[in-house]
Every structure is written in structure tokens, then in C-alpha cells.
Enzyme design. Structure first.
Site, mmCIF file in Angstrom:
data_model
loop_
_atom_site.group_PDB
_atom_site.id
_atom_site.type_symbol
_atom_site.label_atom_id
_atom_site.label_comp_id
_atom_site.label_asym_id
_atom_site.label_seq_id
_atom_site.Cartn_x
_atom_site.Cartn_y
_atom_site.Cartn_z
ATOM 1 N N ALA A 158 0.831 -1.207 0.000
ATOM 2 C CA ALA A 158 0.000 0.000 0.000
ATOM 3 C C ALA A 158 0.865 1.257 0.000
ATOM 4 O O ALA A 158 0.598 2.216 -0.746
ATOM 5 C CB ALA A 158 -0.936 -0.008 1.200
ATOM 6 N N TYR A 159 1.900 1.266 0.832
ATOM 7 C CA TYR A 159 2.798 2.416 0.898
ATOM 8 C C TYR A 159 3.537 2.603 -0.423
ATOM 9 O O TYR A 159 3.597 3.710 -0.971
ATOM 10 C CB TYR A 159 3.787 2.213 2.045
ATOM 11 C CG TYR A 159 4.813 3.302 2.198
ATOM 12 C CD1 TYR A 159 4.451 4.598 2.541
ATOM 13 C CD2 TYR A 159 6.176 3.030 2.007
ATOM 14 C CE1 TYR A 159 5.401 5.598 2.695
ATOM 15 C CE2 TYR A 159 7.126 4.022 2.159
ATOM 16 C CZ TYR A 159 6.744 5.311 2.499
ATOM 17 O OH TYR A 159 7.683 6.296 2.639
ATOM 18 N N ALA A 160 4.085 1.510 -0.963
ATOM 19 C CA ALA A 160 4.820 1.601 -2.220
ATOM 20 C C ALA A 160 3.916 2.067 -3.354
ATOM 21 O O ALA A 160 4.352 2.798 -4.248
ATOM 22 C CB ALA A 160 5.449 0.256 -2.557
ATOM 23 N N THR A 202 1.463 4.204 -3.150
ATOM 24 C CA THR A 202 1.326 5.661 -3.079
ATOM 25 C C THR A 202 2.583 6.348 -3.594
ATOM 26 O O THR A 202 2.506 7.394 -4.241
ATOM 27 C CB THR A 202 1.020 6.147 -1.644
ATOM 28 O OG1 THR A 202 2.147 5.921 -0.784
ATOM 29 C CG2 THR A 202 -0.207 5.453 -1.075
#
Length: 247
Positions: free
Chosen positions: A155-157, A159
Site C-alpha cells: 500500500a505504501y509503495a 502511493t
């Protein structure tokens, strides 16, 4: 100080009250920039960052604002213009991170991360594109995890992959103004954002990954930002993987 009395180049640093953002703000101040430190809520930390800069003879103010709120960020840019006369460099270091496997990710957390990391970058970059003076620089923050594909970081990657796309396209949209647009993509760096929730075994394992055999330090990343904000004007539309050599 009025804007007519200031001759320094001016930098806005979002997320400038702690971690990499603070180290970057202090480094740019030492390079001669007047610095506007944007912070989300920790006024004490932001004031400490200002004091650290002004105590060494530099110029700095702190302005609160949510990077995803266009009204808040307009006020940050207005403060830079009203206090120092304009904006030459924007470093968008603010971000948030939630880690979980795709199967477990909390969708509310995902939405919050999208708001800060994706919408926030659009808001900041849009204002920067309108207000950064010709010949300036816009520097976004991605992450080396985009290429490393580490479990729990999807999820972070995702974004930050969006941030990279924005960076490369904005660099081309600003043709003719002499403004560079790049992204810095740190690897594992010893900040509160990275260390939070990790045990010693995990930290040691990640520190051993780079050929340089250590975690990055905030000042390592600030060095890269300083380079992009100053002498590196032929580097444009790039993502710089600042991770000690992790492949």
C-alpha cells in the site's frame, strides 16, 4: 524582515519538523536558504527546528498546515512570499506509512495514506508549479521500496509509485522555465517513521542489506536534496535511489 530586505534563496520543506525533513531544512539553511518549515501538528518540534537554524545564524519560520489541504498549503506558500519574497525550492518530505500485507490492510488506513501521500503531493506540486521562481527546483519523496517489492509495503509503495509518476510528468510539463523536478527515494533510514514497530532483529537484517552495511542516516538523504536543490541543475525528471546500494 520584509521581502525587499531578503536576498537569500527560499525553500519550503514540508514535514520539516522531524526526521529527514528536519535534517533537510537544517542542511538547506546551512547552504544559505531561508527556510519555511511546514509541519502537520507538532508545533514544539517545528519551533525547535526553527531555533536550531536561527541559533546558527540562519533564517527560518514554521507554518502549520495539512499537505492535502489546498487552503493550508496556500497559506504556507503565502508565508514564504510575504516573509522572504518568493519561493525557489520546494522539498515535499511529508508523508505517512502504514504497513500490512495486502490481504490484511485496513482500508481506512489506505485512504489516509492516499490522502497524505498522493493528494498531498498533488496539492504541493500544483502550488509549486505555479509559484516556484524560474530556475528553481521541486523535490518530491518516494521510497526505494517501490523497486524492492518488500512484503507488507504494497500500500505504501503504491502511493509512492504515484509520486514517481507525478514527478516525471511534472518535469516535462514545466519545460521552458528552467525548473527541475526530481524525486529522492530513500532506502532504510534511521528515522522514527522507519524504526517504529520494528524489532532489533528486523532492523539489523535491513541494516545489513546495503553493501555499505548500515542504515541510512537523515543527513545522507539531506545531502542528496542539497545537491538537487543547488548544483545538480542538469538532473531533471529523475528518481534518485538513495539507499546505499540495495538492488
Amino acid at each position: 524582515m520584509t521581502s525587499t530586505e531578503n536576498t537569500a534563496r527560499v525553500a519550503i520543506v514540508t514535514g520539516g519538523s522531524r526526521g529527514i525533513g528536519r535534517e533537510t531544512a537544517e542542511r538547506l539553511a546551512s547552504d544559505g536558504f531561508a527556510v519555511v518549515i511546514n509541519y502537520a501538528g507538532n508545533k514544539v518540534a517545528a519551533d525547535e527546528a526553527v531555533t536550531a537554524i536561527t541559533g546558527k545564524g540562519g533564517q527560518a519560520i514554521a507554518v502549520r498546515g495539512d499537505v492535502a489541504d489546498e487552503g493550508d498549503m496556500t497559506a504556507v506558500f503565502d508565508a514564504a512570499r510575504n516573509t522572504y519574497g518568493g519561493v525557489d525550492v520546494v522539498v515535499h518530505a511529508a508523508g505517512t506509512m502504514y504497513l500490512a500485507p495486502v490481504v490484511d490492510i485496513d482500508l481506512d488506513a489506505l485512504d489516509r495514506m492516499h490522502r497524505t501521500n498522493i493528494r498531498g503531493t498533488f496539492v504541493v506540486d500544483q502550488l509549486a508549479a505555479k509559484q516556484v521562481r524560474d530556475g528553481g527546483a521541486i523535490i518530491n519523496f518516494s521510497t526505494s521500496v517501490v523497486g524492492l517489492a518488500i512484503p507488507s509495503y504494497a500500500a505504501y509503495a503504491a502511493t509512492k509509485g504515484a509520486v514517481e509518476a507525478m514527478t516525471l510528468i511534472l518535469a516535462r510539463e514545466l519545460r521552458g522555465r528552467g525548473i527541475t523536478v526530481n524525486a529522492v527515494a530513500p532506502g532504510p533510514t534511521a528515522t522514527a517513521l522507519f524504526l517504529d514497530g520494528k524489532d532489533e532483529e528486523t532492523i539489523s537484517r535491513m541494516a545489513a542489506q546495503p553493501p555499505l552495511e548500515r542504515l541510512g542516516k537523515p543527513e545522507d538523504i539531506a545531502d542528496v536534496v542539497s545537491f538537487l536543490a543547488g548544483p545538480a541543475h542538469w538532473i531533471n525528471g529523475q528518481v534518485i535511489r538513495a539507499n546505499g546500494g540495495i538492488i
